[in-house]
Design a protein around this motif. Sequence first.
Motif, short mmCIF file in Angstrom:
data_model
loop_
_atom_site.label_atom_id
_atom_site.label_comp_id
_atom_site.label_asym_id
_atom_site.label_seq_id
_atom_site.Cartn_x
_atom_site.Cartn_y
_atom_site.Cartn_z
N CYS A 63 -32.21 -2.23 11.21
CA CYS A 63 -32.87 -0.93 10.96
C CYS A 63 -33.28 -0.22 12.24
O CYS A 63 -33.28 1.02 12.29
CB CYS A 63 -34.11 -1.14 10.10
SG CYS A 63 -33.75 -1.78 8.46
N LEU A 64 -33.62 -0.97 13.25
CA LEU A 64 -34.21 -0.39 14.46
C LEU A 64 -33.39 0.74 15.09
O LEU A 64 -33.96 1.79 15.41
CB LEU A 64 -34.47 -1.51 15.47
CG LEU A 64 -35.58 -1.29 16.47
CD1 LEU A 64 -36.85 -0.78 15.83
CD2 LEU A 64 -35.85 -2.57 17.23
N PRO A 65 -32.07 0.59 15.25
CA PRO A 65 -31.32 1.70 15.88
C PRO A 65 -31.39 3.01 15.11
O PRO A 65 -31.35 4.08 15.70
CB PRO A 65 -29.88 1.18 15.91
CG PRO A 65 -29.98 -0.29 15.75
CD PRO A 65 -31.23 -0.56 14.97
N PHE A 66 -31.54 2.92 13.79
CA PHE A 66 -31.59 4.13 12.98
C PHE A 66 -32.90 4.89 13.15
O PHE A 66 -32.99 6.06 12.81
CB PHE A 66 -31.37 3.78 11.50
CG PHE A 66 -29.96 3.37 11.21
CD1 PHE A 66 -29.00 4.30 10.85
CD2 PHE A 66 -29.59 2.04 11.31
CE1 PHE A 66 -27.70 3.92 10.59
CE2 PHE A 66 -28.28 1.65 11.05
CZ PHE A 66 -27.34 2.59 10.69
N ALA A 70 -36.15 9.42 14.48
CA ALA A 70 -37.55 9.62 14.09
C ALA A 70 -38.48 9.42 15.29
O ALA A 70 -39.45 10.16 15.47
CB ALA A 70 -37.93 8.68 12.95
N GLN A 71 -38.19 8.41 16.11
CA GLN A 71 -39.02 8.15 17.29
C GLN A 71 -38.96 9.32 18.26
O GLN A 71 -39.97 9.73 18.84
CB GLN A 71 -38.60 6.84 17.95
CG GLN A 71 -38.96 5.64 17.12
CD GLN A 71 -38.31 4.36 17.62
OE1 GLN A 71 -37.24 4.38 18.22
NE2 GLN A 71 -38.95 3.24 17.36
N LEU A 86 -42.47 10.70 7.86
CA LEU A 86 -41.77 9.94 6.82
C LEU A 86 -40.46 10.62 6.43
O LEU A 86 -39.44 9.94 6.21
CB LEU A 86 -42.67 9.75 5.60
CG LEU A 86 -43.87 8.84 5.80
CD1 LEU A 86 -44.78 8.87 4.58
CD2 LEU A 86 -43.45 7.41 6.13
N GLU A 87 -40.45 11.93 6.37
CA GLU A 87 -39.21 12.66 6.06
C GLU A 87 -38.15 12.42 7.13
O GLU A 87 -36.97 12.24 6.82
CB GLU A 87 -39.49 14.17 5.92
CG GLU A 87 -40.05 14.55 4.59
CD GLU A 87 -39.11 14.26 3.43
OE1 GLU A 87 -37.96 14.74 3.44
OE2 GLU A 87 -39.51 13.52 2.51
N SER A 92 -33.24 9.52 8.88
CA SER A 92 -32.65 8.57 9.81
C SER A 92 -31.97 7.40 9.09
O SER A 92 -30.95 6.89 9.53
CB SER A 92 -33.72 8.00 10.75
OG SER A 92 -34.32 9.00 11.51
N PHE A 93 -32.57 6.99 7.98
CA PHE A 93 -32.07 5.83 7.24
C PHE A 93 -31.04 6.18 6.16
O PHE A 93 -30.52 5.28 5.51
CB PHE A 93 -33.23 5.08 6.57
CG PHE A 93 -33.97 4.16 7.50
CD1 PHE A 93 -33.29 3.34 8.38
CD2 PHE A 93 -35.35 4.08 7.46
CE1 PHE A 93 -33.98 2.48 9.23
CE2 PHE A 93 -36.04 3.23 8.29
CZ PHE A 93 -35.35 2.42 9.19
#
Length: 131
Positions: A63-66, A70-71, A86-87, A92-93
């Motif tokens: 999950c981290l790369p996705f 958002a970051q 959250l949106e 991203s996911f």
Amino acid sequence: MEFQQLADVAEKWCSSTPFELIAAEETERRMDFYADPGVSFYVLCPDNGCGDSFHVWSESEDCLPFLQLAQDYISSCGKKTLHEVLEKVFKSFRPLLGLPDADDDAFEEYSADVEEEEPEADHPQMGVSQQ
């Protein structure tokens, strides 16, 4: 905003997404989210009036790369709300959740830039001039 109010915002957001709020830890100001198939992340909420921003992370290597989109969004200028964060995480996911990502702003901007180039217009002209 009080942590319970943030948790309420998160619950409401979950009702319109595949995610579920699986833990809300007030002492750490942390909320954990999960969606099938194994997509998980957490949000650390800033303390009231301390000026920090939200922080998103995942303990899942898949999950981290996705979360990069958002970051980057969170670290950009301007104060963000939990709902906005959250949106952006949801967008991203989308590929991991098997959802189309066509409505993602970043993808639309990229597609629009590509469409503005005119290789198709050049190609027929080149073909015509070579005959």
